[in-house]
Design a protein around this motif. Structure first.
Motif, PDB file in Angstrom:
ATOM      1  N   THR A 165      10.797   5.902   9.859  1.00  0.00           N
ATOM      2  CA  THR A 165      12.143   6.016   9.310  1.00  0.00           C
ATOM      3  C   THR A 165      12.288   5.071   8.134  1.00  0.00           C
ATOM      4  O   THR A 165      11.843   3.917   8.207  1.00  0.00           O
ATOM      5  CB  THR A 165      13.205   5.659  10.365  1.00  0.00           C
ATOM      6  N   GLN A 166      12.900   5.546   7.057  1.00  0.00           N
ATOM      7  CA  GLN A 166      13.175   4.668   5.925  1.00  0.00           C
ATOM      8  C   GLN A 166      14.569   4.079   6.063  1.00  0.00           C
ATOM      9  O   GLN A 166      15.562   4.800   6.116  1.00  0.00           O
ATOM     10  CB  GLN A 166      13.052   5.400   4.591  1.00  0.00           C
ATOM     11  N   LEU A 167      14.639   2.763   6.146  1.00  0.00           N
ATOM     12  CA  LEU A 167      15.916   2.068   6.300  1.00  0.00           C
ATOM     13  C   LEU A 167      16.650   2.014   4.963  1.00  0.00           C
ATOM     14  O   LEU A 167      16.080   2.296   3.905  1.00  0.00           O
ATOM     15  CB  LEU A 167      15.668   0.659   6.835  1.00  0.00           C
ATOM     16  N   LYS A 168      17.932   1.646   5.002  1.00  0.00           N
ATOM     17  CA  LYS A 168      18.727   1.561   3.779  1.00  0.00           C
ATOM     18  C   LYS A 168      18.127   0.571   2.784  1.00  0.00           C
ATOM     19  O   LYS A 168      18.276   0.715   1.580  1.00  0.00           O
ATOM     20  CB  LYS A 168      20.159   1.166   4.121  1.00  0.00           C
ATOM     21  N   SER A 169      17.439  -0.439   3.293  1.00  0.00           N
ATOM     22  CA  SER A 169      16.801  -1.434   2.434  1.00  0.00           C
ATOM     23  C   SER A 169      15.579  -0.873   1.710  1.00  0.00           C
ATOM     24  O   SER A 169      15.049  -1.494   0.793  1.00  0.00           O
ATOM     25  CB  SER A 169      16.368  -2.639   3.278  1.00  0.00           C
ATOM     26  N   GLY A 170      15.130   0.327   2.126  1.00  0.00           N
ATOM     27  CA  GLY A 170      13.928   0.930   1.566  1.00  0.00           C
ATOM     28  C   GLY A 170      12.695   0.667   2.400  1.00  0.00           C
ATOM     29  O   GLY A 170      11.657   1.303   2.196  1.00  0.00           O
ATOM     30  N   LYS A 171      12.779  -0.251   3.337  1.00  0.00           N
ATOM     31  CA  LYS A 171      11.644  -0.582   4.185  1.00  0.00           C
ATOM     32  C   LYS A 171      11.380   0.549   5.180  1.00  0.00           C
ATOM     33  O   LYS A 171      12.307   1.184   5.684  1.00  0.00           O
ATOM     34  CB  LYS A 171      11.932  -1.890   4.929  1.00  0.00           C
ATOM     35  N   PHE A 185       0.855  -1.189   0.000  1.00  0.00           N
ATOM     36  CA  PHE A 185       0.000   0.000   0.000  1.00  0.00           C
ATOM     37  C   PHE A 185       0.889   1.238   0.000  1.00  0.00           C
ATOM     38  O   PHE A 185       1.653   1.457   0.937  1.00  0.00           O
ATOM     39  CB  PHE A 185      -0.917   0.020   1.220  1.00  0.00           C
ATOM     40  N   LYS A 186       0.775   2.041  -1.083  1.00  0.00           N
ATOM     41  CA  LYS A 186       1.598   3.243  -1.217  1.00  0.00           C
ATOM     42  C   LYS A 186       3.074   2.890  -1.023  1.00  0.00           C
ATOM     43  O   LYS A 186       3.603   2.027  -1.722  1.00  0.00           O
ATOM     44  CB  LYS A 186       1.125   4.327  -0.229  1.00  0.00           C
ATOM     45  N   CYS A 187       3.727   3.530  -0.063  1.00  0.00           N
ATOM     46  CA  CYS A 187       5.162   3.302   0.160  1.00  0.00           C
ATOM     47  C   CYS A 187       5.437   2.091   1.050  1.00  0.00           C
ATOM     48  O   CYS A 187       6.595   1.752   1.291  1.00  0.00           O
ATOM     49  CB  CYS A 187       5.798   4.544   0.777  1.00  0.00           C
ATOM     50  N   PHE A 188       4.391   1.436   1.537  1.00  0.00           N
ATOM     51  CA  PHE A 188       4.583   0.324   2.473  1.00  0.00           C
ATOM     52  C   PHE A 188       4.539  -1.015   1.736  1.00  0.00           C
ATOM     53  O   PHE A 188       3.479  -1.469   1.309  1.00  0.00           O
ATOM     54  CB  PHE A 188       3.495   0.345   3.557  1.00  0.00           C
ATOM     55  N   GLU A 189       5.699  -1.629   1.601  1.00  0.00           N
ATOM     56  CA  GLU A 189       5.756  -2.957   0.999  1.00  0.00           C
ATOM     57  C   GLU A 189       5.444  -4.033   2.030  1.00  0.00           C
ATOM     58  O   GLU A 189       4.701  -4.978   1.763  1.00  0.00           O
ATOM     59  CB  GLU A 189       7.145  -3.202   0.397  1.00  0.00           C
ATOM     60  N   ASP A 190       6.008  -3.877   3.204  1.00  0.00           N
ATOM     61  CA  ASP A 190       5.768  -4.834   4.295  1.00  0.00           C
ATOM     62  C   ASP A 190       6.035  -4.092   5.599  1.00  0.00           C
ATOM     63  O   ASP A 190       7.182  -3.930   6.007  1.00  0.00           O
ATOM     64  CB  ASP A 190       6.684  -6.050   4.148  1.00  0.00           C
ATOM     65  N   PHE A 191       4.977  -3.644   6.251  1.00  0.00           N
ATOM     66  CA  PHE A 191       5.104  -2.719   7.383  1.00  0.00           C
ATOM     67  C   PHE A 191       4.257  -3.210   8.547  1.00  0.00           C
ATOM     68  O   PHE A 191       3.143  -3.706   8.362  1.00  0.00           O
ATOM     69  CB  PHE A 191       4.631  -1.327   6.947  1.00  0.00           C
ATOM     70  N   LYS A 192       4.803  -3.067   9.735  1.00  0.00           N
ATOM     71  CA  LYS A 192       4.057  -3.394  10.953  1.00  0.00           C
ATOM     72  C   LYS A 192       4.290  -2.319  11.997  1.00  0.00           C
ATOM     73  O   LYS A 192       5.378  -1.754  12.099  1.00  0.00           O
ATOM     74  CB  LYS A 192       4.491  -4.748  11.515  1.00  0.00           C
ATOM     75  N   ALA A 193       3.269  -2.058  12.776  1.00  0.00           N
ATOM     76  CA  ALA A 193       3.399  -1.135  13.909  1.00  0.00           C
ATOM     77  C   ALA A 193       2.378  -1.553  14.958  1.00  0.00           C
ATOM     78  O   ALA A 193       1.280  -1.985  14.634  1.00  0.00           O
ATOM     79  CB  ALA A 193       3.158   0.309  13.485  1.00  0.00           C
TER      80      ALA A 193
END
Length: 341
Positions: free
Chosen positions: A313-319, A14-22
């Protein structure tokens, strides 16, 4: 906490989130992070997920598309060009933000939701699953034209529930009229007037006159709200939106928009106090260090501890990674001058 409040969320594609959890969301949640890291997208995902029923789910997705691209409506001069431009931009936006035939999943403790777009020449079919029930809806291009021609007020897009959002451009006059009417039904106009006087002592009261938002001032009498600065309009938008979000949820994008830093404490006290009294979960984005510090300071002052600060925060991996501070962690970070931005 209300069982219908989002406590945790998992987002895929979804949008910029490829695989995100919070997880660990509270009653009031302030979301920070650098530009384009996904603060608004996170709120949009929550908004879609909370509208987890057959009718409102599609409306929520289409509302977000319209709100994201709303500046085209305001900047195009002729209605014919406006419709053609927006129809084209609608199709390309779908291709850019929502890849065809890719499943977009937004799962939380409230709803398990998935959707996919399938584009055709004259329509877009949206297939969606809500809590293991499958649905589909075909959106014809002509329907989208109707939506644009009516500046987003097409009846089939109206969502009559307690889940509201305030985007950076603020509420439309129609929304202000509708929300203020709800305020009148519970006799809370005086609360809004009192807070406005604290914000600007030139203000006497706020009214709706001939379906137009007007502010009565000591110096000039009644003046259209559109003639005031963004601060006053944003202040009014937030207060009336919290009241119509009772037992629901309110999303506020860039809360500091037009608000002088000296007024942030007053605004946070209103949000924290009303959200508790009205059982309303609130999600807010900010770019401002002053806003974060005010959020903590007022929370401490009134002992409102059901809060969270979420930094993306965007990690170096893009996640995209979510770091979540509850009241105690936020207190520790600010009191010891740790970086929480």
């Amino acid at each position: 906490m209300n069982k219908n409040f989002i406590k945790e969320i998992e987002i895929k594609n979804f949008k910029c989130f490829e695989d995100f959890k919070a997880n660990g969301f509270k009653r009031v949640n302030l979301i920070g992070g650098k530009n384009n890291v996904g603060k608004t997208a996170l709120m949009e995902a929550c908004y879609i997920n909370l509208n987890g029923d057959e009718d409102n789910y599609i409306k929520a997705i289409l509302q977000i598309i319209r709100q994201r691209d709303n500046f085209f409506v305001q900047n195009n001069l002729t209605s014919v060009y406006k419709v053609l431009k927006m129809t084209f931009f609608y199709q390309t936006t779908l291709s850019k933000q929502y890849q065809k035939n890719l499943i977009h999943a937004i799962n939380s403790n409230v709803n398990q939701t998935h959707f996919t777009f399938q584009e055709k020449l004259a329509s877009t079919t949206i297939g969606y699953r809500i809590n293991n029930h499958d649905f589909s809806k075909s959106i014809e291009v002509n329907h989208f034209k109707e939506l644009i021609m009516n500046d987003g007020n097409a009846p089939y897009l109206n969502i009559n529930n307690q889940i509201k959002s305030i985007r950076t451009m603020g509420l439309s006059d129609d929304a202000i009229v509708e929300y203020y009417s709800a305020l009148q039904r519970i006799d809370k106009e005086s609360f809004l007037d009192r807070e406005l006087k604290k914000f600007d002592d030139n203000i006497i009261h706020f009214k709706i006159i001939n379906n137009s938002p007007e502010v009565n001032t000591k110096s000039s009498g009644y003046i259209s709200l559109s003639q005031f600065g963004e601060g006053i309009k944003h202040f009014i938008n937030i207060i009336i939106s919290i009241y119509v979000s009772e037992n629901g949820c309110l999303f506020i994008d860039e809360i500091e928009n037009g608000i002088h830093y000296t007024q942030l404490d007053r605004l946070w006290e209103i949000i924290l106090t009303l959200s508790e009294a009205l059982n309303c979960q609130v999600f807010v984005t900010t770019h401002s260090k002053d806003c974060i510090e005010s959020y903590y300071k007022v929370s401490k002052k009134i002992a409102a501890k059901d809060i969270a600060y979420v930094i993306l925060t965007q990690l170096k991996s893009g996640k995209i990674h979510a770091g979540l501070y509850d009241y105690e962690l936020l207190e520790n970070g600010i009191e010891q001058e740790h970086e929480v931005r």
